[in-house]
Design an enzyme around this catalytic site. Structure first.
Site, PDB file in Angstrom:
ATOM      1  N   LYS A 191       0.837  -1.217   0.000  1.00 22.27           N
ATOM      2  CA  LYS A 191       0.000   0.000   0.000  1.00 22.27           C
ATOM      3  C   LYS A 191       0.868   1.261   0.000  1.00 22.27           C
ATOM      4  CE  LYS A 191       0.785   0.949   4.467  1.00 22.27           C
ATOM      5  NZ  LYS A 191       1.073   2.113   5.266  1.00 22.27           N
ATOM      6  N   THR A 248      -3.258   5.677   4.595  1.00 25.99           N
ATOM      7  CA  THR A 248      -1.981   6.242   4.154  1.00 25.99           C
ATOM      8  C   THR A 248      -2.207   7.380   3.168  1.00 25.99           C
ATOM      9  OG1 THR A 248      -1.172   4.009   4.370  1.00 25.99           O
ATOM     10  CG2 THR A 248       0.295   5.546   3.310  1.00 25.99           C
TER      11      THR A 248
END
Ligand SMILES: NC(=O)c1ccc[n+]([C@@H]2O[C@H](COP(=O)([O-])OP(=O)(O)OC[C@H]3O[C@@H](n4cnc5c(N)ncnc54)[C@H](O)[C@@H]3O)[C@@H](O)[C@H]2O)c1
Length: 333
Positions: A191, A248
């Site tokens: 990710k 994120t």
């Protein structure tokens, strides 16, 4: 719960945060920090400015740069160094070291030389004492400030996973279980690459359409590679995949996202990393993911474009045009 001694290898944002969380529960926490000057500062000031802004480190948290002192009598060992430093850190362990029954890896990354997940690096040293992986959407300072946070503990050793789940399900933390360590570790590592891509797009002025496309198609390529490497594809729809990816990208303080923003603004990678001053795992992970994609013949166009911008200094605008002009295909493949 029974009070334990917990040892951390790595005393940065995440090691310190989890150390504080456990010490608030009455556990005896010791943290190993490689940088002796930092240990001195930590002992004296009890703060990590720029890393955990505003947080005060309780006096009962014991920081040391003596690894034997940090490990002595531990019931639980937590790995919290940057992924590229894990092997060298494990080589520092005293000869004949016997790990405790509970070992947990908090690291999100892939090893550059081998492409190994952190739990695989650990297993190379201690094959009979598998590490449980703990991952998911968890910005350190939010955890410390009491925001409800859901994590996932994964591994083949069911009892080990259950113990880790129990130990870390405290206050604002809720931990789920999974038997898919491969998926959970890959989700947490990959990710970061898509976060860099989204940061680049945002730095170029991209709107929400573009960012949503990068996220969705980014998760598709994470899932493709993950499945090829033995993960359960459903894991990527969960906390360690989709959940961590969104966090994120949403959080302006996210280091990997900041790397992308900086690149789009024409800054040099070294300068961006120096400014961040903490590990941005996505940088190394991008190189490895690009290599793994090629090795396993998995198409990873966003990772590849990010790699070209990051490593080959490619023009990010050209890379976006390139992504859009690829041959047309089905969405799910
Ligand atoms: N910060 C977060 O919110 C967060 C959340 C979940 C997971 N993680 C993961 O936890 C891991 C650690 O991240 P962090 O945020 O604590 O990073 P950090 O940069 O704040 O701290 C890293 C720690 O490792 C030490 N270190 C650095 N280089 C080293 C080396 N060569 N040898 C030994 N020790 C070394 C540092 O001194 C520090 O104690 C990363 O894999 C990260 O992805 C971080």
């Amino acid at each position: 719960m029974e009070k334990m001694r917990v040892s951390f290898l790595g005393a940065g944002a995440w090691g310190s945060t989890m150390g504080i969380m456990l010490s608030r529960e009455g556990h005896d926490v010791r943290l190993w920090e490689i940088d002796t000057a930092r240990v001195k500062k930590l002992k004296h000031k009890r703060r990590l400015p720029g890393i955990l802004p505003g947080a005060r480190i309780p006096s009962q948290l014991h920081y040391t740069s003596d690894i034997e002192e940090a490990l002595a009598g531990a019931d639980l060992l937590a790995l919290a160094v940057p992924c590229q430093a894990l092997r060298a850190t494990l080589r520092r362990l005293p000869r004949g070291y016997e790990p405790p029954r509970m070992v947990v890896s908090l690291i999100k990354g892939l090893e550059r030389r081998t492409g190994f997940r952190p739990s695989q690096v650990w297993a190379g040293f201690f094959p009979r004492r598998p590490a449980t992986v703990l991952s998911g959407p968890s910005i350190a300072i939010e955890v410390l400030n009491g925001h409800p946070t859901a994590l996932v503990a994964a591994g083949d050793d069911r009892e080990g996973v259950k113990s880790v789940q129990k130990v870390f399900s405290i206050n604002n933390l809720r931990v789920y279980r999974s038997d898919d360590a491969v998926g959970v570790e890959l989700g947490g590592a990959l990710k970061n690459v898509i976060a860099i891509a989204c940061g680049i797009a945002e730095g170029l002025g991209a709107g929400t359409n573009t960012r949503a496309a990068l996220l969705s198609r980014g998760l598709a390529e994470i899932t493709r590679l993950g499945e090829r490497l033995g993960a359960n594809p459903r894991t990527f729809a969960g906390l360690a995949g989709w959940g961590d990816l969104i966090t994120t990208v949403w959080n302006p303080a996210s280091r990997n996202h900041r790397v992308g923003l900086g690149l789009a603004r024409g800054k040099k990678l070294e300068a961006i990393l120096a400014e961040i001053g903490m590990v941005a795992e996505g940088v190394e992970t991008c190189r490895i993911a690009n290599k793994l994609g090629k090795m396993h013949e998995v198409q990873m166009p966003i990772t590849e474009a990010t790699y070209r911008v990051l490593v080959r200094n490619a023009d990010p605008r050209k890379e976006i045009t390139r992504l859009l002009s690829r041959s047309l295909k089905e969405e799910v493949w």
